[in-house]
Write a protein that holds these residues in place. Sequence first.
Motif, PDB file in Angstrom:
ATOM      1  N   TYR A  61     -13.527 -26.556  -0.274  1.00  0.00           N
ATOM      2  CA  TYR A  61     -13.258 -25.448  -1.193  1.00  0.00           C
ATOM      3  C   TYR A  61     -13.692 -24.104  -0.602  1.00  0.00           C
ATOM      4  N   PHE A  62     -14.644 -24.127   0.301  1.00  0.00           N
ATOM      5  CA  PHE A  62     -15.027 -22.910   1.030  1.00  0.00           C
ATOM      6  C   PHE A  62     -13.823 -22.386   1.824  1.00  0.00           C
ATOM      7  N   PHE A  63     -13.135 -23.293   2.527  1.00  0.00           N
ATOM      8  CA  PHE A  63     -11.958 -22.889   3.301  1.00  0.00           C
ATOM      9  C   PHE A  63     -10.789 -22.526   2.384  1.00  0.00           C
ATOM     10  N   LEU A  64     -10.668 -23.218   1.255  1.00  0.00           N
ATOM     11  CA  LEU A  64      -9.596 -22.904   0.304  1.00  0.00           C
ATOM     12  C   LEU A  64      -9.788 -21.500  -0.280  1.00  0.00           C
ATOM     13  N   ALA A  65     -11.043 -21.137  -0.606  1.00  0.00           N
ATOM     14  CA  ALA A  65     -11.323 -19.794  -1.126  1.00  0.00           C
ATOM     15  C   ALA A  65     -10.964 -18.734  -0.084  1.00  0.00           C
ATOM     16  N   ASN A  66     -11.250 -19.025   1.183  1.00  0.00           N
ATOM     17  CA  ASN A  66     -10.899 -18.090   2.256  1.00  0.00           C
ATOM     18  C   ASN A  66      -9.394 -17.987   2.451  1.00  0.00           C
ATOM     19  N   LEU A  67      -8.684 -19.112   2.267  1.00  0.00           N
ATOM     20  CA  LEU A  67      -7.216 -19.091   2.350  1.00  0.00           C
ATOM     21  C   LEU A  67      -6.642 -18.230   1.223  1.00  0.00           C
ATOM     22  N   SER A  68      -7.199 -18.355   0.016  1.00  0.00           N
ATOM     23  CA  SER A  68      -6.743 -17.542  -1.116  1.00  0.00           C
ATOM     24  C   SER A  68      -7.026 -16.061  -0.882  1.00  0.00           C
ATOM     25  N   PHE A  69      -8.190 -15.764  -0.300  1.00  0.00           N
ATOM     26  CA  PHE A  69      -8.534 -14.368   0.019  1.00  0.00           C
ATOM     27  C   PHE A  69      -7.548 -13.805   1.053  1.00  0.00           C
ATOM     28  N   THR A  70      -7.246 -14.607   2.061  1.00  0.00           N
ATOM     29  CA  THR A  70      -6.291 -14.189   3.104  1.00  0.00           C
ATOM     30  C   THR A  70      -4.905 -13.943   2.503  1.00  0.00           C
ATOM     31  N   ASP A  71      -4.456 -14.843   1.616  1.00  0.00           N
ATOM     32  CA  ASP A  71      -3.146 -14.687   0.976  1.00  0.00           C
ATOM     33  C   ASP A  71      -3.093 -13.428   0.112  1.00  0.00           C
ATOM     34  N   THR A  72      -4.219 -13.113  -0.547  1.00  0.00           N
ATOM     35  CA  THR A  72      -4.297 -11.898  -1.373  1.00  0.00           C
ATOM     36  C   THR A  72      -4.124 -10.653  -0.492  1.00  0.00           C
ATOM     37  N   CYS A  73      -4.877 -10.602   0.607  1.00  0.00           N
ATOM     38  CA  CYS A  73      -4.778  -9.465   1.539  1.00  0.00           C
ATOM     39  C   CYS A  73      -3.385  -9.394   2.175  1.00  0.00           C
ATOM     40  N   PHE A  74      -2.830 -10.557   2.489  1.00  0.00           N
ATOM     41  CA  PHE A  74      -1.509 -10.661   3.103  1.00  0.00           C
ATOM     42  C   PHE A  74      -0.442 -10.021   2.210  1.00  0.00           C
ATOM     43  N   SER A  75      -0.482 -10.363   0.916  1.00  0.00           N
ATOM     44  CA  SER A  75       0.476  -9.790  -0.040  1.00  0.00           C
ATOM     45  C   SER A  75       0.293  -8.282  -0.166  1.00  0.00           C
ATOM     46  N   CYS A  76      -0.979  -7.825  -0.162  1.00  0.00           N
ATOM     47  CA  CYS A  76      -1.258  -6.389  -0.283  1.00  0.00           C
ATOM     48  C   CYS A  76      -0.767  -5.599   0.929  1.00  0.00           C
ATOM     49  N   THR A  77      -0.643  -6.258   2.062  1.00  0.00           N
ATOM     50  CA  THR A  77      -0.162  -5.599   3.277  1.00  0.00           C
ATOM     51  C   THR A  77       1.335  -5.306   3.205  1.00  0.00           C
ATOM     52  N   ILE A  78       2.078  -6.174   2.512  1.00  0.00           N
ATOM     53  CA  ILE A  78       3.547  -6.098   2.524  1.00  0.00           C
ATOM     54  C   ILE A  78       4.128  -5.570   1.206  1.00  0.00           C
ATOM     55  N   VAL A  79       3.778  -6.205   0.096  1.00  0.00           N
ATOM     56  CA  VAL A  79       4.531  -6.025  -1.158  1.00  0.00           C
ATOM     57  C   VAL A  79       4.407  -4.629  -1.777  1.00  0.00           C
ATOM     58  N   PRO A  80       3.198  -4.002  -1.855  1.00  0.00           N
ATOM     59  CA  PRO A  80       3.149  -2.660  -2.475  1.00  0.00           C
ATOM     60  C   PRO A  80       4.083  -1.649  -1.806  1.00  0.00           C
ATOM     61  N   LYS A  81       4.184  -1.688  -0.468  1.00  0.00           N
ATOM     62  CA  LYS A  81       5.081  -0.765   0.245  1.00  0.00           C
ATOM     63  C   LYS A  81       6.537  -1.075  -0.080  1.00  0.00           C
ATOM     64  N   VAL A  82       6.874  -2.355  -0.200  1.00  0.00           N
ATOM     65  CA  VAL A  82       8.246  -2.753  -0.571  1.00  0.00           C
ATOM     66  C   VAL A  82       8.579  -2.213  -1.964  1.00  0.00           C
ATOM     67  N   LEU A  83       7.661  -2.389  -2.910  1.00  0.00           N
ATOM     68  CA  LEU A  83       7.878  -1.922  -4.290  1.00  0.00           C
ATOM     69  C   LEU A  83       8.018  -0.400  -4.334  1.00  0.00           C
ATOM     70  N   LEU A  84       7.180   0.297  -3.559  1.00  0.00           N
ATOM     71  CA  LEU A  84       7.248   1.762  -3.516  1.00  0.00           C
ATOM     72  C   LEU A  84       8.588   2.226  -2.954  1.00  0.00           C
ATOM     73  N   ASN A  85       9.045   1.581  -1.880  1.00  0.00           N
ATOM     74  CA  ASN A  85      10.328   1.944  -1.273  1.00  0.00           C
ATOM     75  C   ASN A  85      11.489   1.754  -2.236  1.00  0.00           C
ATOM     76  N   ILE A  86      11.485   0.603  -2.927  1.00  0.00           N
ATOM     77  CA  ILE A  86      12.574   0.320  -3.881  1.00  0.00           C
ATOM     78  C   ILE A  86      12.529   1.316  -5.042  1.00  0.00           C
ATOM     79  N   HIS A  87      11.324   1.607  -5.543  1.00  0.00           N
ATOM     80  CA  HIS A  87      11.176   2.484  -6.715  1.00  0.00           C
ATOM     81  C   HIS A  87      11.587   3.927  -6.396  1.00  0.00           C
ATOM     82  N   THR A  88      11.155   4.440  -5.230  1.00  0.00           N
ATOM     83  CA  THR A  88      11.428   5.845  -4.880  1.00  0.00           C
ATOM     84  C   THR A  88      12.755   6.037  -4.152  1.00  0.00           C
TER      85      THR A  88
END
Length: 309
Positions: A61-88
């Motif tokens: 579960y230590f590694f699973l928590a780190n995988l979830s943290f990585t996935d959270t950061c991963f999404s933040c790297t890509i998706v907010p910029k995609v949403l901003l581009n589509i919106h503006t």
Amino acid sequence: MGEIRNQTSISDFLLLGFSQHPEQQPLLFGLFLAMYLVTMLGNLLIILAISSDPHLHTPMYFFLANLSFTDTCFSCTIVPKVLLNIHTQHYTISHTGCLVQMFFFMELALLDDFLLAVMAYDRYIAICLPLHYTTIMGPQRCLLLLAASWLSSHLLAFSLCLLMSQFSFCASHAIPHFFCDLLPLLKLACSDTHIFQLMMFAEAALSGVVPLTCVLVSYAHIIHTILRIPSAGGKHKVFSTCGSHLTVVTLFYGTVFLVYFQPSSSYSADTGVVASVVYTMVTPMLNPFIYSLRNRDMKGALWRLLEQQ
């Protein structure tokens, strides 16, 4: 499109992954926003459930928590910029911003890759060498494996981004993708990319084939051990702890190999965009569900966490 191009300086890139379908923009924005919110909520719940439940303070579960943290950061790297581009309806990204996004995307994708291999190794020790598990997978070993994963992914991503920053882009600055990915950007470079491509394939072998081999060897031993368990109930119990991990591994490697293990000359923008949506948005969103719905301990921890609120 001409208006967008005129507003763009020579140091900017255009991310045109979804701009070709203006009538689909509201639907794509709603879909990607919903996926992003579910990803954030699901992964943060996994992290909170594991950190708040003493029963889950184990290596798995230590590694699973780190995988979830990585996935959270991963999404933040890509998706907010995609949403901003589509919106503006502005699809520009600066040269520096593009390289920074590419670095974090590669670093976090590689970290995901290494963590999945470490989790397979952990399951191998737990199932095949249960009497030695606490000795082998002690806190120091777990931290060492995590630090090695972070350091390896950082160095591999940084070396490629450093090389990419030396390239000049003298042709079109329009990237047929929704983020600054390696292959679409490489096709726009007018510098000699031969050394870069050799290095990219060497790194792909190191960061893709080696961890995948680790996963396959671990599961070969695990399956061999499971088949020797006499009771059907015992087999099911042991395999259920591995089923969710195998599902995530298959989803991750399937899409990554589809995009990256091919020469840049045969890279297809359409295939790349679809596969990239899967591993940048769908996989991080599904991971919490895959791990929690098939895991009794995880479900129990989530219920206790929600009851406390």
